[in-house]
Design a protein around this motif. Sequence first.
Motif, PDB file in Angstrom:
ATOM      1  N   VAL A  76       0.834  -1.212   0.000  1.00 14.28           N
ATOM      2  CA  VAL A  76       0.000   0.000   0.000  1.00 14.28           C
ATOM      3  C   VAL A  76       0.863   1.254   0.000  1.00 14.28           C
ATOM      4  CG1 VAL A  76      -1.680   1.341   1.341  1.00 14.28           C
ATOM      5  CG2 VAL A  76      -1.912  -1.152   1.152  1.00 14.28           C
ATOM      6  N   ARG A  77       1.939   1.222   0.822  1.00 15.20           N
ATOM      7  CA  ARG A  77       2.737   2.441   0.996  1.00 15.20           C
ATOM      8  C   ARG A  77       4.123   2.080   1.504  1.00 15.20           C
ATOM      9  NH1 ARG A  77      -0.462   4.303   4.143  1.00 15.20           N
ATOM     10  NH2 ARG A  77      -1.687   5.352   2.551  1.00 15.20           N
ATOM     11  N   ASP A  78       5.130   2.740   0.965  1.00 14.36           N
ATOM     12  CA  ASP A  78       6.486   2.524   1.451  1.00 14.36           C
ATOM     13  C   ASP A  78       6.644   3.135   2.846  1.00 14.36           C
ATOM     14  OD1 ASP A  78       9.175   1.741   1.397  1.00 14.36           O
ATOM     15  OD2 ASP A  78       9.794   3.729   0.701  1.00 14.36           O
ATOM     16  N   GLN A  79       7.504   2.532   3.621  1.00 16.21           N
ATOM     17  CA  GLN A  79       7.911   3.086   4.912  1.00 16.21           C
ATOM     18  C   GLN A  79       9.352   3.553   4.735  1.00 16.21           C
ATOM     19  OE1 GLN A  79       5.778   3.109   7.754  1.00 16.21           O
ATOM     20  NE2 GLN A  79       4.204   2.414   6.341  1.00 16.21           N
ATOM     21  N   ASP A  80       9.507   4.805   4.331  1.00 16.72           N
ATOM     22  CA  ASP A  80      10.826   5.251   3.886  1.00 16.72           C
ATOM     23  C   ASP A  80      11.837   5.386   5.015  1.00 16.72           C
ATOM     24  OD1 ASP A  80       9.809   7.505   5.103  1.00 16.72           O
ATOM     25  OD2 ASP A  80       9.820   8.750   3.297  1.00 16.72           O
ATOM     26  N   TRP A  81      11.390   5.229   6.248  1.00 15.03           N
ATOM     27  CA  TRP A  81      12.303   5.288   7.388  1.00 15.03           C
ATOM     28  C   TRP A  81      12.998   3.948   7.641  1.00 15.03           C
ATOM     29  CZ3 TRP A  81      10.934   2.019  11.475  1.00 15.03           C
ATOM     30  CH2 TRP A  81       9.633   1.503  11.422  1.00 15.03           C
ATOM     31  N   ILE A  82      12.543   2.898   6.947  1.00 17.58           N
ATOM     32  CA  ILE A  82      13.119   1.565   7.150  1.00 17.58           C
ATOM     33  C   ILE A  82      14.260   1.343   6.156  1.00 17.58           C
ATOM     34  CG2 ILE A  82      12.683  -0.904   7.197  1.00 17.58           C
ATOM     35  CD1 ILE A  82       9.751  -0.319   7.734  1.00 17.58           C
ATOM     36  N   PRO A  83      15.471   1.058   6.633  1.00 13.22           N
ATOM     37  CA  PRO A  83      16.583   0.793   5.712  1.00 13.22           C
ATOM     38  C   PRO A  83      16.289  -0.393   4.797  1.00 13.22           C
ATOM     39  CG  PRO A  83      17.397   1.122   7.949  1.00 13.22           C
ATOM     40  CD  PRO A  83      15.893   1.023   8.048  1.00 13.22           C
ATOM     41  N   GLU A  84      16.891  -0.369   3.628  1.00 15.83           N
ATOM     42  CA  GLU A  84      16.632  -1.407   2.630  1.00 15.83           C
ATOM     43  C   GLU A  84      17.006  -2.800   3.131  1.00 15.83           C
ATOM     44  OE1 GLU A  84      15.101  -1.378  -0.263  1.00 15.83           O
ATOM     45  OE2 GLU A  84      14.647   0.754  -0.119  1.00 15.83           O
ATOM     46  N   ASP A  85      18.026  -2.892   3.953  1.00 17.70           N
ATOM     47  CA  ASP A  85      18.495  -4.206   4.399  1.00 17.70           C
ATOM     48  C   ASP A  85      17.926  -4.607   5.753  1.00 17.70           C
ATOM     49  OD1 ASP A  85      19.809  -2.312   5.898  1.00 17.70           O
ATOM     50  OD2 ASP A  85      21.797  -3.220   5.721  1.00 17.70           O
ATOM     51  N   SER A  86      16.919  -3.879   6.240  1.00 16.16           N
ATOM     52  CA  SER A  86      16.360  -4.168   7.562  1.00 16.16           C
ATOM     53  C   SER A  86      15.358  -5.312   7.514  1.00 16.16           C
ATOM     54  CB  SER A  86      15.672  -2.922   8.125  1.00 16.16           C
ATOM     55  OG  SER A  86      14.961  -3.232   9.313  1.00 16.16           O
ATOM     56  N   PRO A  87      15.329  -6.169   8.533  1.00 13.26           N
ATOM     57  CA  PRO A  87      14.287  -7.200   8.607  1.00 13.26           C
ATOM     58  C   PRO A  87      12.889  -6.616   8.790  1.00 13.26           C
ATOM     59  CG  PRO A  87      15.632  -7.188  10.609  1.00 13.26           C
ATOM     60  CD  PRO A  87      16.312  -6.300   9.625  1.00 13.26           C
ATOM     61  N   LEU A  88      12.798  -5.333   9.101  1.00 14.86           N
ATOM     62  CA  LEU A  88      11.491  -4.682   9.187  1.00 14.86           C
ATOM     63  C   LEU A  88      10.907  -4.360   7.813  1.00 14.86           C
ATOM     64  CD1 LEU A  88      12.043  -2.115  12.095  1.00 14.86           C
ATOM     65  CD2 LEU A  88      10.956  -4.369  12.214  1.00 14.86           C
ATOM     66  N   ARG A  89      11.718  -4.508   6.769  1.00 16.26           N
ATOM     67  CA  ARG A  89      11.245  -4.144   5.436  1.00 16.26           C
ATOM     68  C   ARG A  89      10.395  -5.273   4.859  1.00 16.26           C
ATOM     69  NH1 ARG A  89      10.984  -0.554   1.785  1.00 16.26           N
ATOM     70  NH2 ARG A  89      11.894   1.028   3.128  1.00 16.26           N
ATOM     71  N   ARG A  90       9.254  -5.483   5.496  1.00 15.15           N
ATOM     72  CA  ARG A  90       8.219  -6.387   5.010  1.00 15.15           C
ATOM     73  C   ARG A  90       6.894  -5.931   5.625  1.00 15.15           C
ATOM     74  NH1 ARG A  90       6.140 -10.111   8.502  1.00 15.15           N
ATOM     75  NH2 ARG A  90       7.296 -10.685  10.396  1.00 15.15           N
ATOM     76  N   THR A  91       5.810  -6.520   5.188  1.00 10.32           N
ATOM     77  CA  THR A  91       4.496  -6.157   5.700  1.00 10.32           C
ATOM     78  C   THR A  91       4.247  -6.799   7.064  1.00 10.32           C
ATOM     79  OG1 THR A  91       3.577  -5.804   3.498  1.00 10.32           O
ATOM     80  CG2 THR A  91       2.025  -6.394   5.252  1.00 10.32           C
ATOM     81  N   PHE A  92       3.709  -6.016   7.988  1.00  9.56           N
ATOM     82  CA  PHE A  92       3.291  -6.498   9.301  1.00  9.56           C
ATOM     83  C   PHE A  92       1.828  -6.133   9.491  1.00  9.56           C
ATOM     84  CE2 PHE A  92       7.856  -6.047   9.751  1.00  9.56           C
ATOM     85  CZ  PHE A  92       8.228  -7.120  10.551  1.00  9.56           C
ATOM     86  N   THR A  93       0.990  -7.124   9.769  1.00  8.73           N
ATOM     87  CA  THR A  93      -0.449  -6.906   9.836  1.00  8.73           C
ATOM     88  C   THR A  93      -0.986  -7.212  11.237  1.00  8.73           C
ATOM     89  OG1 THR A  93      -1.040  -9.177   9.258  1.00  8.73           O
ATOM     90  CG2 THR A  93      -0.613  -7.654   7.423  1.00  8.73           C
ATOM     91  N   VAL A  94      -2.243  -6.843  11.446  1.00  8.74           N
ATOM     92  CA  VAL A  94      -2.911  -7.183  12.698  1.00  8.74           C
ATOM     93  C   VAL A  94      -2.990  -8.695  12.857  1.00  8.74           C
ATOM     94  CG1 VAL A  94      -5.009  -6.901  14.079  1.00  8.74           C
ATOM     95  CG2 VAL A  94      -4.243  -5.049  12.590  1.00  8.74           C
ATOM     96  N   ALA A  95      -3.149  -9.408  11.746  1.00 12.63           N
ATOM     97  CA  ALA A  95      -3.191 -10.871  11.804  1.00 12.63           C
ATOM     98  C   ALA A  95      -1.868 -11.449  12.277  1.00 12.63           C
ATOM     99  CB  ALA A  95      -3.553 -11.434  10.429  1.00 12.63           C
ATOM    100  N   ASP A  96      -0.762 -10.778  11.977  1.00 12.40           N
ATOM    101  CA  ASP A  96       0.540 -11.214  12.489  1.00 12.40           C
ATOM    102  C   ASP A  96       0.647 -10.964  13.990  1.00 12.40           C
ATOM    103  OD1 ASP A  96       1.526 -11.927   9.924  1.00 12.40           O
ATOM    104  OD2 ASP A  96       2.046  -9.840   9.523  1.00 12.40           O
ATOM    105  N   LEU A  97       0.114  -9.828  14.426  1.00  9.59           N
ATOM    106  CA  LEU A  97       0.219  -9.433  15.834  1.00  9.59           C
ATOM    107  C   LEU A  97      -0.699 -10.237  16.743  1.00  9.59           C
ATOM    108  CD1 LEU A  97       1.077  -7.495  18.151  1.00  9.59           C
ATOM    109  CD2 LEU A  97      -0.767  -5.980  17.387  1.00  9.59           C
ATOM    110  N   ALA A  98      -1.911 -10.491  16.300  1.00 10.19           N
ATOM    111  CA  ALA A  98      -2.952 -11.021  17.178  1.00 10.19           C
ATOM    112  C   ALA A  98      -2.544 -12.277  17.946  1.00 10.19           C
ATOM    113  CB  ALA A  98      -4.231 -11.261  16.387  1.00 10.19           C
ATOM    114  N   PRO A  99      -1.987 -13.313  17.311  1.00  9.09           N
ATOM    115  CA  PRO A  99      -1.638 -14.512  18.090  1.00  9.09           C
ATOM    116  C   PRO A  99      -0.532 -14.249  19.111  1.00  9.09           C
ATOM    117  CG  PRO A  99      -0.875 -14.715  15.818  1.00  9.09           C
ATOM    118  CD  PRO A  99      -1.758 -13.517  15.869  1.00  9.09           C
ATOM    119  N   GLU A 100       0.408 -13.360  18.784  1.00 10.61           N
ATOM    120  CA  GLU A 100       1.472 -13.032  19.733  1.00 10.61           C
ATOM    121  C   GLU A 100       0.912 -12.259  20.922  1.00 10.61           C
ATOM    122  OE1 GLU A 100       5.439 -12.277  18.559  1.00 10.61           O
ATOM    123  OE2 GLU A 100       4.878 -12.093  16.453  1.00 10.61           O
ATOM    124  N   ALA A 101       0.000 -11.351  20.641  1.00 15.17           N
ATOM    125  CA  ALA A 101      -0.623 -10.586  21.721  1.00 15.17           C
ATOM    126  C   ALA A 101      -1.427 -11.500  22.636  1.00 15.17           C
ATOM    127  CB  ALA A 101      -1.516  -9.483  21.133  1.00 15.17           C
TER     128      ALA A 101
END
Length: 277
Positions: free
Chosen positions: A14-39
């Motif tokens: 949907v939208r780039d997160q330009d604050w995330i470095p190109e080589d960061s493991p954060l450079r992928r999509t994170f959704t509520v569905a990813d969070l919910a089971p951990e929460a």
Amino acid sequence: MTVDAHHHVWDLSVRDQDWIPEDSPLRRTFTVADLAPEARAAGVDRTVLVQTVTVPEETPEFLALAAGHDLIAGVVGWVDLTRPDIADELARLRDVPGGDHLKGIRHQVQGEPDPEWLLRPDVRRGLAAVAAAGLVYDLVVLPRQLPACARVAAALPELTFVLDHLGKPPIASGALDRWSADLGALAALPNTVAKLSGLVTEADPAAWKVDDLRPYTLTALDAFGPHRLMFGSDWPVCTLAATYAEVTDSARELLGGLGEQERAEVFAGTATRVYGL
């Protein structure tokens, strides 16, 4: 009950997160569905979803997410504080789907080169509009910006200021005195609250220990007290240094010396009260 008062989601399709470095493991999509089971596994019942980028489209998207997920109890969104029609924009956001979940506003003050950006007349006018709308204001700042936070909070006693990540203390270096003094000056104002969040990534991400976080947590507890502190995971940013479970477990260990009612304040009561969840 446990409230996670600070997390994010983003969809790179949907939208780039330009604050995330190109080589960061954060450079992928994170959704509520990813969070919910951990929460759920960590015993978290409700959350506050916090803005990530300074674009007007994100806040309505987050409000719609909150409307569709019982886990998300509140949203801290973004508006341009300097726009002349900010009061109208805040009213418009209240009218979009999920608009009743809007609880606060945030801007990446940490990225502003002016250490006194919060004190600009146009910014202070916007902050007054946030207060008039019955919302709170989240402060994401660097330690050097804490004095300006205290000055603007003193100038706007009608607005509740929530300090994200304890103002990003220099945990990795072990420095404490300057940050502690500036934090104390902010905490001396009754319209300020702080989040016990984002600490693992301010420590050494590869080798942090709970004891590294302890002096900063105890300083914040002494300054704000449990009735003005709230727990936040800072997921998924925290995953650079720790899992969701490790963040929640470390916070529970750090607060283990509090009484049951005081722990309940940090883990639910403060966020519920301040954000009106």
